[in-house]
Design a protein around this motif. Sequence first.
Motif, PDB file in Angstrom:
ATOM      1  N   THR A 187       0.836  -1.206   0.000  1.00 19.56           N
ATOM      2  CA  THR A 187       0.000   0.000   0.000  1.00 19.56           C
ATOM      3  C   THR A 187       0.870   1.255   0.000  1.00 19.56           C
ATOM      4  O   THR A 187       0.578   2.236   0.688  1.00 19.56           O
ATOM      5  CB  THR A 187      -0.950  -0.009   1.223  1.00 19.56           C
ATOM      6  N   SER A 190       2.700   2.989  -5.351  1.00 21.18           N
ATOM      7  CA  SER A 190       2.327   2.130  -6.483  1.00 21.18           C
ATOM      8  C   SER A 190       1.034   1.389  -6.175  1.00 21.18           C
ATOM      9  O   SER A 190       0.104   1.363  -6.998  1.00 21.18           O
ATOM     10  CB  SER A 190       3.430   1.112  -6.773  1.00 21.18           C
ATOM     11  N   ARG A 210       0.468  -4.133   5.003  1.00 19.51           N
ATOM     12  CA  ARG A 210       1.340  -4.351   6.175  1.00 19.51           C
ATOM     13  C   ARG A 210       1.370  -3.085   7.025  1.00 19.51           C
ATOM     14  O   ARG A 210       1.206  -3.125   8.223  1.00 19.51           O
ATOM     15  CB  ARG A 210       2.749  -4.734   5.711  1.00 19.51           C
ATOM     16  N   THR A 211       1.608  -1.933   6.369  1.00 20.35           N
ATOM     17  CA  THR A 211       1.611  -0.659   7.100  1.00 20.35           C
ATOM     18  C   THR A 211       0.660   0.290   6.373  1.00 20.35           C
ATOM     19  O   THR A 211       0.819   0.519   5.167  1.00 20.35           O
ATOM     20  CB  THR A 211       3.026  -0.038   7.114  1.00 20.35           C
ATOM     21  N   LYS A 329       6.377   8.107   6.078  1.00 18.35           N
ATOM     22  CA  LYS A 329       6.463   7.389   4.810  1.00 18.35           C
ATOM     23  C   LYS A 329       6.104   8.425   3.771  1.00 18.35           C
ATOM     24  O   LYS A 329       5.278   9.292   4.029  1.00 18.35           O
ATOM     25  CB  LYS A 329       5.415   6.286   4.740  1.00 18.35           C
ATOM     26  N   ASN A 494       8.455   2.005   9.107  1.00 19.07           N
ATOM     27  CA  ASN A 494       8.882   0.946   8.183  1.00 19.07           C
ATOM     28  C   ASN A 494       9.190   1.530   6.803  1.00 19.07           C
ATOM     29  O   ASN A 494       8.858   0.943   5.776  1.00 19.07           O
ATOM     30  CB  ASN A 494       7.743  -0.079   8.048  1.00 19.07           C
ATOM     31  N   TRP A 496      11.022   3.125   3.385  1.00 19.19           N
ATOM     32  CA  TRP A 496      12.193   2.896   2.529  1.00 19.19           C
ATOM     33  C   TRP A 496      13.205   4.031   2.674  1.00 19.19           C
ATOM     34  O   TRP A 496      14.348   3.895   2.258  1.00 19.19           O
ATOM     35  CB  TRP A 496      11.794   2.665   1.069  1.00 19.19           C
TER      36      TRP A 496
HETATM   37  P1  NAP Z   1       6.738   1.379  -1.139  1.00 21.17           P
HETATM   38  O1  NAP Z   1       6.310   2.741  -0.879  1.00 21.17           O
HETATM   39  O2  NAP Z   1       7.964   0.872  -0.501  1.00 21.17           O
HETATM   40  O3  NAP Z   1       5.526   0.425  -0.782  1.00 21.17           O
HETATM   41  C1  NAP Z   1       5.685  -0.965  -0.788  1.00 21.17           C
HETATM   42  C2  NAP Z   1       4.517  -1.572  -0.068  1.00 21.17           C
HETATM   43  O4  NAP Z   1       4.653  -2.982  -0.069  1.00 21.17           O
HETATM   44  C3  NAP Z   1       4.436  -1.148   1.391  1.00 21.17           C
HETATM   45  O5  NAP Z   1       3.097  -1.029   1.747  1.00 21.17           O
HETATM   46  C4  NAP Z   1       5.111  -2.320   2.092  1.00 21.17           C
HETATM   47  O6  NAP Z   1       4.751  -2.470   3.427  1.00 21.17           O
HETATM   48  C5  NAP Z   1       4.597  -3.460   1.270  1.00 21.17           C
HETATM   49  N1  NAP Z   1       5.440  -4.635   1.364  1.00 21.17           N
HETATM   50  C6  NAP Z   1       6.750  -4.747   1.010  1.00 21.17           C
HETATM   51  N2  NAP Z   1       7.190  -5.989   1.229  1.00 21.17           N
HETATM   52  C7  NAP Z   1       6.145  -6.671   1.741  1.00 21.17           C
HETATM   53  C8  NAP Z   1       5.963  -8.005   2.169  1.00 21.17           C
HETATM   54  N3  NAP Z   1       6.985  -8.881   2.124  1.00 21.17           N
HETATM   55  N4  NAP Z   1       4.765  -8.368   2.653  1.00 21.17           N
HETATM   56  C9  NAP Z   1       3.758  -7.474   2.705  1.00 21.17           C
HETATM   57  N5  NAP Z   1       3.853  -6.196   2.309  1.00 21.17           N
HETATM   58  C10 NAP Z   1       5.039  -5.801   1.825  1.00 21.17           C
HETATM   59  O7  NAP Z   1       6.907   1.108  -2.727  1.00 21.17           O
HETATM   60  P2  NAP Z   1       6.119   1.806  -3.923  1.00 21.17           P
HETATM   61  O8  NAP Z   1       4.693   1.910  -3.618  1.00 21.17           O
HETATM   62  O9  NAP Z   1       6.513   1.099  -5.162  1.00 21.17           O
HETATM   63  O10 NAP Z   1       6.711   3.257  -3.950  1.00 21.17           O
HETATM   64  C11 NAP Z   1       8.101   3.515  -3.750  1.00 21.17           C
HETATM   65  C12 NAP Z   1       8.386   4.955  -4.063  1.00 21.17           C
HETATM   66  O11 NAP Z   1       8.386   5.123  -5.481  1.00 21.17           O
HETATM   67  C13 NAP Z   1       7.351   5.929  -3.570  1.00 21.17           C
HETATM   68  O12 NAP Z   1       7.466   6.238  -2.222  1.00 21.17           O
HETATM   69  C14 NAP Z   1       7.605   7.097  -4.485  1.00 21.17           C
HETATM   70  O13 NAP Z   1       8.685   7.859  -4.079  1.00 21.17           O
HETATM   71  C15 NAP Z   1       7.903   6.402  -5.805  1.00 21.17           C
HETATM   72  N6  NAP Z   1       6.617   6.282  -6.538  1.00 21.17           N
HETATM   73  C16 NAP Z   1       5.988   7.437  -6.869  1.00 21.17           C
HETATM   74  C17 NAP Z   1       4.772   7.397  -7.489  1.00 21.17           C
HETATM   75  C18 NAP Z   1       4.059   8.672  -7.781  1.00 21.17           C
HETATM   76  O14 NAP Z   1       2.924   8.812  -7.542  1.00 21.17           O
HETATM   77  N7  NAP Z   1       4.719   9.656  -8.256  1.00 21.17           N
HETATM   78  C19 NAP Z   1       4.175   6.191  -7.793  1.00 21.17           C
HETATM   79  C20 NAP Z   1       4.839   5.029  -7.454  1.00 21.17           C
HETATM   80  C21 NAP Z   1       6.056   5.077  -6.805  1.00 21.17           C
HETATM   81  P3  NAP Z   1       5.577  -1.674   4.565  1.00 21.17           P
HETATM   82  O15 NAP Z   1       5.131  -0.258   4.421  1.00 21.17           O
HETATM   83  O16 NAP Z   1       5.205  -2.306   5.818  1.00 21.17           O
HETATM   84  O17 NAP Z   1       7.042  -1.835   4.210  1.00 21.17           O
END
Ligand code: NAP
Length: 545
Positions: A187, A190, A210-211, A329, A494, A496
Motif C-alpha cells: 500500500t 504504487s 502491512r503498514t 512514509k 517501516n 524505505w
Molecule cells: P513502497 O512505498 O515501498 O511500498 C511498498 C509496499 O509494499 C508497502 O506497503 C510495504 O509495506 C509493502 N510490502 C513490502 N514488502 C512486503 C511483504 N513482504 N509483505 C507485505 N507487504 C510488503 O513502494 P512503492 O509503492 O513502489 O513506492 C516507492 C516509491 O516510489 C514511492 O514512495 C515514491 O517515491 C515512488 N513512486 C511514486 C509514485 C508517484 O505517484 N509519483 C508512484 C509510485 C512510486 P511496509 O510499508 O510495511 O514496508
Amino acid sequence: MAQAPNVREVDAIVIGAGFSGLHATKRLTDMGLSVRAFDAAEGVGGVWTWNRYPGARTDSLHMTYCYSFDRDLLNEWGYSEVNPRQPEVLAYLRHVADRFDLEQYYTFGTSVTSAVYDEAAGRWVIETDHGETVSATYFVTGLGLVSAPLQPTAPGLEKFRGEVHHTARWPHHEVDFAGKRVAVIGTGSSGVQLVATIADRVGSLTVFQRTANWVAKTPNRPVGAAELDEIRQDYDTIWKRVRHHPAGWPWEMPTRSALETPPDERERVFEQQFEEGGFALLYNAFSDLSTDKAANDLLCDFMRRKIQEMVDDPELAAKLTPTHPYGAKRPPTTDGYYQAFNKPNVGLVDLRETPIEAFTENGIRTSAGEHEFDMIVLATGFDAITGAFTRMQIRGVGGRDLNEYWSDGPKTYLGLAVPGFPNMFTVAGPQTPFSNLPPGAQAQGSWISDAISWMREHDQAAMHPTEAAAEGWTALCNEIAESLPATSVAADANSWFTGANVEGKAVAYNIYFGGHGSHADLCDEEAASEYPSFAKIPALVEQPA
Ligand code: NAP
C-alpha cells in the motif's frame, strides 16, 4: 562526440537513462568527453520504462517535472495533465533524448555488473552482463532511488498457478483484470494508485496491507493551452522558487504555525490544502508540520477524520489509518483509494493481524487461512536508494568494497561522491535530498560535470571526498533526520527512507532531509571554494626529454 557501441576506452561511463543519467550524459558530451552509457531497460526512461502499471503517474506538478536547462525545450513541451501519466513522462524523456541526440551514447538492455577502480591506470573498469569490459576516467551513476524491486519474503510464489505481476516490472501488454480475483500486496504509492484504478475493472480485489499509509488527494486535472502559455511566461519565478524550496516545488514555504493558529482557522486551512491535493497539505498549510511533532499530530488528526468520512465501515477506516507521523512514509497521492473499500468487491487483509505464511498453488495463505486468486500483484516496493548500488560490485582504492563500506548505511559527501572511489560521482544517490526529482537530478548532474571541468582545467586526474568530509556529511544527515518528528526512526514507519522496509538491511538515514534548496547552496559553496572537502590526485605532467 559519438561513441560506437564497441568502443572500450572512453572518458566517462554513465549508468542510467532516466532523468539523472540522460542529463549527465548530455552535460558530459557537451564538454566534448567521449561517453559510453548503459541502461538495463530497452530504451530511455528510467523508472518510467518499468513502472507502467495502471494508474501510474507522477504526483509532482507538470511544469516542474522536467528539466529547466533549455528554455526552448521548456517552451516546446507541455504535459496535458497536472500530474502526468506514465506514458506522457516516458514520451517527455524520449523527446529529450531525441532532441539532443543522446541515444547514440547508450547501450540498452545491458546491466553493469561490476565497476572496479584500477589505481595504477587511474581508470574505472566496468563489466556488463553481456560480457563487455569498458574503461573510463570518470564513472557517473544515475541509478534511480527506486530501481531495485523487492519481492515478498514469504515462500512459494513460484507455485502459484495464476498471473503474477510486480508494479515495477509491469508487462508491456495490456493486463486483463475483467472478472478476475486479484490480490494486491503493498500500500505504497504504487499499490494505492493501482488499487484506485483497477477497483472497477476486477471481479474482486483484496488488498494486503502491512503498514497503512496517509494518502492525499490528487490535484490532477487537464492543463489547457492558455494555462501553459501563462506558465511559460512565469518560468523565471517558477524555477527560482524550485531552487529554494525544500522539496523542489514551485512554492514559497508558509510562515504560519499550525500550533499558533486558532482551531477553526486551522481546520479551514487544512481543508483547503487537502482539497488542493498532493503535497500541498504537507508543505503549503503550515510551517511547522514537518518540524514539530505536536503540529504533525494535528495534521494526522485531521487526516484520521478524513479517512473516517471516506470509508463507510468504521472498523475498516481504523485499519486503514496509519499510526506514524504524516510524512514519515512518503505520502502517496491518488483519488478514490479509500473510497474503493466501500465497494462490495474490495476487501482488506491486515497483515499485522494475519501475516502471509506462504503462497500456494491457488493463492495466498495467511495465518487465518487460504485466499484464492487468479492474479497476484506485487506492489512491494524497492530496496531503495542503496539497493541499486549494492546489487552491483563496486570496488575503489585498495579494493575497498562499496557494499562493505556502506554495511552500516551509506557514507558520502553531499550525496555526490564517496571516499576511496575517485572520480565516481552519483546523481540522486544516497544522502541527497528527497525532492521533486528532475530539478535535483539536473542540479547534481551539473555540479558533477562542473567538477570534472574544474579537474581538467586544473591538471587534476581525480578527486574523492576525504573521510572526514563524508563522516561530517553523514553526521549532518543523521542529525537532521533525528531532529524531525517524521523522519526520525522513532517515527517507526517501516519506511524505505531508512531501509527499514527490507529484511536484514541496516537501518540508516539514507536521505539528506535538510532540503533541496539548502543542498544546492552547500554544493555551490563547495564548488566556489574549489572543492576543499575533496582529496585531489594530480595529473602526471610529462617532463621534457
Ligand atoms: P513502497 O512505498 O515501498 O511500498 C511498498 C509496499 O509494499 C508497502 O506497503 C510495504 O509495506 C509493502 N510490502 C513490502 N514488502 C512486503 C511483504 N513482504 N509483505 C507485505 N507487504 C510488503 O513502494 P512503492 O509503492 O513502489 O513506492 C516507492 C516509491 O516510489 C514511492 O514512495 C515514491 O517515491 C515512488 N513512486 C511514486 C509514485 C508517484 O505517484 N509519483 C508512484 C509510485 C512510486 P511496509 O510499508 O510495511 O514496508
